[in-house]
Design a protein around this motif. Structure first.
Motif, PDB file in Angstrom:
ATOM      1  N   LYS A  62       0.828  -1.204   0.000  1.00  7.05           N
ATOM      2  CA  LYS A  62       0.000   0.000   0.000  1.00  7.05           C
ATOM      3  C   LYS A  62       0.865   1.257   0.000  1.00  7.05           C
ATOM      4  N   LEU A  63       1.944   1.228   0.776  1.00  8.08           N
ATOM      5  CA  LEU A  63       2.843   2.382   0.821  1.00  8.08           C
ATOM      6  C   LEU A  63       3.522   2.577  -0.535  1.00  8.08           C
ATOM      7  N   ASN A  64       3.913   1.483  -1.157  1.00  9.55           N
ATOM      8  CA  ASN A  64       4.552   1.570  -2.466  1.00  9.55           C
ATOM      9  C   ASN A  64       3.616   2.239  -3.477  1.00  9.55           C
ATOM     10  N   GLN A  65       2.349   1.831  -3.462  1.00 10.25           N
ATOM     11  CA  GLN A  65       1.363   2.426  -4.367  1.00 10.25           C
ATOM     12  C   GLN A  65       1.140   3.905  -4.039  1.00 10.25           C
ATOM     13  N   PHE A  66       1.056   4.199  -2.745  1.00 10.22           N
ATOM     14  CA  PHE A  66       0.854   5.581  -2.295  1.00 10.22           C
ATOM     15  C   PHE A  66       2.024   6.459  -2.735  1.00 10.22           C
ATOM     16  N   ARG A  67       3.233   5.905  -2.634  1.00 12.09           N
ATOM     17  CA  ARG A  67       4.413   6.667  -3.045  1.00 12.09           C
ATOM     18  C   ARG A  67       4.403   6.927  -4.552  1.00 12.09           C
ATOM     19  N   GLN A  68       3.975   5.973  -5.325  1.00 10.35           N
ATOM     20  CA  GLN A  68       3.901   6.165  -6.779  1.00 10.35           C
ATOM     21  C   GLN A  68       2.893   7.256  -7.149  1.00 10.35           C
ATOM     22  N   GLU A  69       1.823   7.359  -6.355  1.00  4.73           N
ATOM     23  CA  GLU A  69       0.782   8.350  -6.628  1.00  4.73           C
ATOM     24  C   GLU A  69       1.152   9.732  -6.109  1.00  4.73           C
ATOM     25  N   VAL A 309      27.479   1.106   6.626  1.00  3.32           N
ATOM     26  CA  VAL A 309      27.440   0.122   5.557  1.00  3.32           C
ATOM     27  C   VAL A 309      26.663   0.730   4.388  1.00  3.32           C
ATOM     28  N   THR A 310      27.191   0.592   3.169  1.00  2.15           N
ATOM     29  CA  THR A 310      26.554   1.198   1.999  1.00  2.15           C
ATOM     30  C   THR A 310      26.487   0.201   0.849  1.00  2.15           C
ATOM     31  N   CYS A 311      25.679   0.538  -0.141  1.00  2.00           N
ATOM     32  CA  CYS A 311      25.644  -0.230  -1.379  1.00  2.00           C
ATOM     33  C   CYS A 311      25.036   0.628  -2.480  1.00  2.00           C
ATOM     34  N   GLN A 312      25.164   0.183  -3.702  1.00  2.00           N
ATOM     35  CA  GLN A 312      24.490   0.805  -4.832  1.00  2.00           C
ATOM     36  C   GLN A 312      23.182   0.081  -5.069  1.00  2.00           C
ATOM     37  N   ILE A 313      22.083   0.812  -5.131  1.00  2.00           N
ATOM     38  CA  ILE A 313      20.762   0.197  -5.244  1.00  2.00           C
ATOM     39  C   ILE A 313      20.538  -0.333  -6.666  1.00  2.00           C
ATOM     40  N   GLN A 314      19.867  -1.476  -6.746  1.00  2.00           N
ATOM     41  CA  GLN A 314      19.543  -2.066  -8.041  1.00  2.00           C
ATOM     42  C   GLN A 314      18.665  -1.111  -8.852  1.00  2.00           C
ATOM     43  N   GLN A 315      18.927  -1.031 -10.127  1.00  2.00           N
ATOM     44  CA  GLN A 315      18.117  -0.200 -11.005  1.00  2.00           C
ATOM     45  C   GLN A 315      16.703  -0.762 -11.063  1.00  2.00           C
ATOM     46  N   GLY A 316      15.717   0.119 -10.932  1.00  2.00           N
ATOM     47  CA  GLY A 316      14.330  -0.293 -11.009  1.00  2.00           C
ATOM     48  C   GLY A 316      13.713  -0.707  -9.689  1.00  2.00           C
ATOM     49  N   LEU A 317      14.528  -0.831  -8.637  1.00  2.00           N
ATOM     50  CA  LEU A 317      13.999  -1.184  -7.315  1.00  2.00           C
ATOM     51  C   LEU A 317      13.455   0.066  -6.642  1.00  2.00           C
ATOM     52  N   SER A 318      12.227   0.026  -6.178  1.00  2.00           N
ATOM     53  CA  SER A 318      11.623   1.209  -5.562  1.00  2.00           C
ATOM     54  C   SER A 318      12.207   1.455  -4.177  1.00  2.00           C
ATOM     55  N   SER A 319      12.081   2.684  -3.714  1.00  2.00           N
ATOM     56  CA  SER A 319      12.549   3.038  -2.367  1.00  2.00           C
ATOM     57  C   SER A 319      11.842   2.219  -1.300  1.00  2.00           C
ATOM     58  N   VAL A 320      10.550   2.022  -1.463  1.00  2.00           N
ATOM     59  CA  VAL A 320       9.786   1.255  -0.472  1.00  2.00           C
ATOM     60  C   VAL A 320      10.268  -0.189  -0.435  1.00  2.00           C
ATOM     61  N   GLU A 321      10.572  -0.756  -1.582  1.00  2.00           N
ATOM     62  CA  GLU A 321      11.077  -2.133  -1.613  1.00  2.00           C
ATOM     63  C   GLU A 321      12.431  -2.234  -0.924  1.00  2.00           C
ATOM     64  N   ALA A 322      13.271  -1.230  -1.090  1.00  2.00           N
ATOM     65  CA  ALA A 322      14.573  -1.225  -0.422  1.00  2.00           C
ATOM     66  C   ALA A 322      14.411  -1.185   1.093  1.00  2.00           C
ATOM     67  N   ILE A 323      13.441  -0.426   1.565  1.00  2.00           N
ATOM     68  CA  ILE A 323      13.177  -0.370   3.008  1.00  2.00           C
ATOM     69  C   ILE A 323      12.640  -1.711   3.493  1.00  2.00           C
ATOM     70  N   ARG A 324      11.680  -2.277   2.773  1.00  2.00           N
ATOM     71  CA  ARG A 324      11.107  -3.565   3.165  1.00  2.00           C
ATOM     72  C   ARG A 324      12.198  -4.646   3.243  1.00  2.00           C
ATOM     73  N   ASN A 325      13.158  -4.608   2.338  1.00  2.00           N
ATOM     74  CA  ASN A 325      14.202  -5.628   2.291  1.00  2.00           C
ATOM     75  C   ASN A 325      15.108  -5.626   3.515  1.00  2.00           C
ATOM     76  N   THR A 326      15.131  -4.525   4.263  1.00  2.00           N
ATOM     77  CA  THR A 326      16.016  -4.426   5.426  1.00  2.00           C
ATOM     78  C   THR A 326      15.258  -4.303   6.747  1.00  2.00           C
ATOM     79  N   PHE A 327      13.949  -4.360   6.707  1.00  2.00           N
ATOM     80  CA  PHE A 327      13.136  -4.070   7.895  1.00  2.00           C
ATOM     81  C   PHE A 327      12.675  -5.354   8.573  1.00  2.00           C
TER      82      PHE A 327
END
Length: 423
Positions: A62-69, A309-327
């Motif tokens: 839902k947050l991902n959709q909200f962010r896109q809108e 700790v840092t990394c380069q984010i995958q192209q096409g991965l949304s910000s919300v997905e990046a947060i979900r992946n570490t939460f």
């Protein structure tokens, strides 16, 4: 629209008092702790244009959709109990605060303070600037007498600690973060006053005041959970705490001892390994790296051991997905992550909720920044319930009495602000 100000601390205070009059607002203050990842000195978001409220299940979708809108400024919070969505887990402990698991809003008014410049994003920026300039700052109001209680007595804490250590000895887990709640019922506070006092006594780089109708997050967090700057993700976990010294010489000796403390280093490197593992889910292969290990950072109340700790984010991965992946963040869970969360659900006595979750923002350039909700007072004003939690890492070498004392050290500023002690 850009304006100039001369008295920055005063303008911050006026902005906070102004925003707190609205039903929903967020005030994020870096307290002049700046580094290469800083974007502003303070960010104030007030009034609701659009919003999303969700509980664990499909909250991130839902947050991902909200962010896109809504691609402009968004600010909000993530509850620790979203773990039940990212993993096959449940939360069965008592919840007296009743925050939603996820809440974000697109603000009507955004105030950004950088140096002596104020940027206001609003349909009537000049009016908002004038309102803040004319805002009356009310005197700090002390809380009424609070009957502050603990979910664990010291003996109960030590008994539970020892049972958790048995899991470590058996190899079920090798590190966990065990948290305990301190609470007051029939509590009446003035949230702006409490936050102002807390931010004065314990200024930190990820301080926040968040008002969600009659529920408040009053936070003095020193820890960054996750940020995005361009195509780079940054996490700065904290593990390792020491008191401040009475003199400069003592303070320096304590810092050196913390830096060389083998137990604290073990805890820190374990959480760094967890963060590295979490970031690989979002990273371009081969880009995850530890930029700093065992950095010692000093705050008003404590010294902390922090790594980056840092990394380069995958192209096409949304910000919300990046947060979900570490939460949820590794510094507040343990390892193995799922096993540690399952065990803490059994041994803790309070649903964590917003505590050990995150508060932060998304910006129009698709960057984001979220803290770890620690050193925080949570309040449900309607139900007159006030709560704060503290925790510490338990490893094979941890000593129960030391960990209990570390919890009290982390609670020191909050107890001072609340003008009370633990019954």
């Amino acid at each position: 629209m850009i304006f100039e100000i001369t008295n920055i601390p005063l303008y911050k205070q006026k902005s906070l008092h102004w925003a707190a009059q609205l039903e929903v607002c967020s005030y994020l203050d870096s307290n002049n702790f700046t580094n290469s990842y800083s974007k502003f000195d303070a960010l104030i978001a007030a009034g609701v244009k659009n919003e999303i409220t969700a509980n664990a299940g499909d909250a991130f979708d839902k947050l991902n959709q909200f962010r896109q809108e809504h691609s402009g400024w968004l600010t909000g919070f993530l509850s620790y109990d979203l773990k039940n969505e990212t993993e096959h887990l449940t939360s069965t402990n008592a919840d007296k605060l009743h925050f939603p698991d996820l809440y974000f809003f697109e603000p009507q008014h955004v105030v950004i303070i950088r140096g002596n410049k104020v940027e206001i994003i609003s349909e009537d920026a000049e009016l908002i600037f004038a309102q803040i300039e004319q805002q009356v700052i009310f005197p700090v109001q002390k809380p009424e007498d609070l009957n502050l209680q603990s979910r664990f007595s010291r003996d109960e804490y030590i008994d539970t600690f020892n049972r958790i250590k048995q899991h470590i000895t058996r190899g079920d887990i090798y590190v966990t973060n065990f948290c305990q709640e301190f609470y007051a019922q029939d509590a009446t506070i003035h949230p702006v006053s409490i936050f102002t006092d807390l931010n004065r006594i314990s200024p930190t780089p990820f301080a926040c005041f968040f008002k969600y109708h009659q529920q408040y997050i009053l936070c003095a967090s020193p820890e960054r959970f996750l940020a995005k700057r361009g195509d780079k993700l940054i996490s700065q976990p904290i593990k390792g705490t020491a008191r401040r010294g009475a003199t400069e010489a003592e303070d320096n000796a304590i810092k050196l001892a913390l830096r060389n403390n083998i137990k604290e280093q073990q805890e820190n490197v374990m959480v760094v390994d967890m963060v590295r593992n979490d970031l690989t889910k979002s990273a371009v292969p081969g880009t995850v790296k530890t930029e700093e290990l065992f950095g010692i950072y000093s705050f008003e109340q404590v010294h902390q051991m922090m790594s980056t700790v840092t990394c380069q984010i995958q192209q096409g991965l949304s910000s919300v997905e990046a947060i979900r992946n570490t939460f949820p963040m590794g510094s507040m869970t343990g390892a193995p992550k799922v096993s540690a969360m399952q065990l803490m659900e059994q041994h803790e006595r309070t649903r964590r909720g917003v505590y050990s979750g995150a508060v932060g923002y998304f910006s129009p350039d698709d960057d984001f920044d979220f803290n770890v909700v620690i050193r925080t007072i949570l309040c449900n004003a309607e139900e007159r319930y006030l709560s704060f939690e503290v925790g510490s890492a338990i490893t094979f070498d941890a000593v129960a009495g030391d960990e209990y004392n570390e919890c009290l050290l982390k609670a020191k500023a909050i107890l001072e602000v609340l003008k009370t002690s633990i019954n």
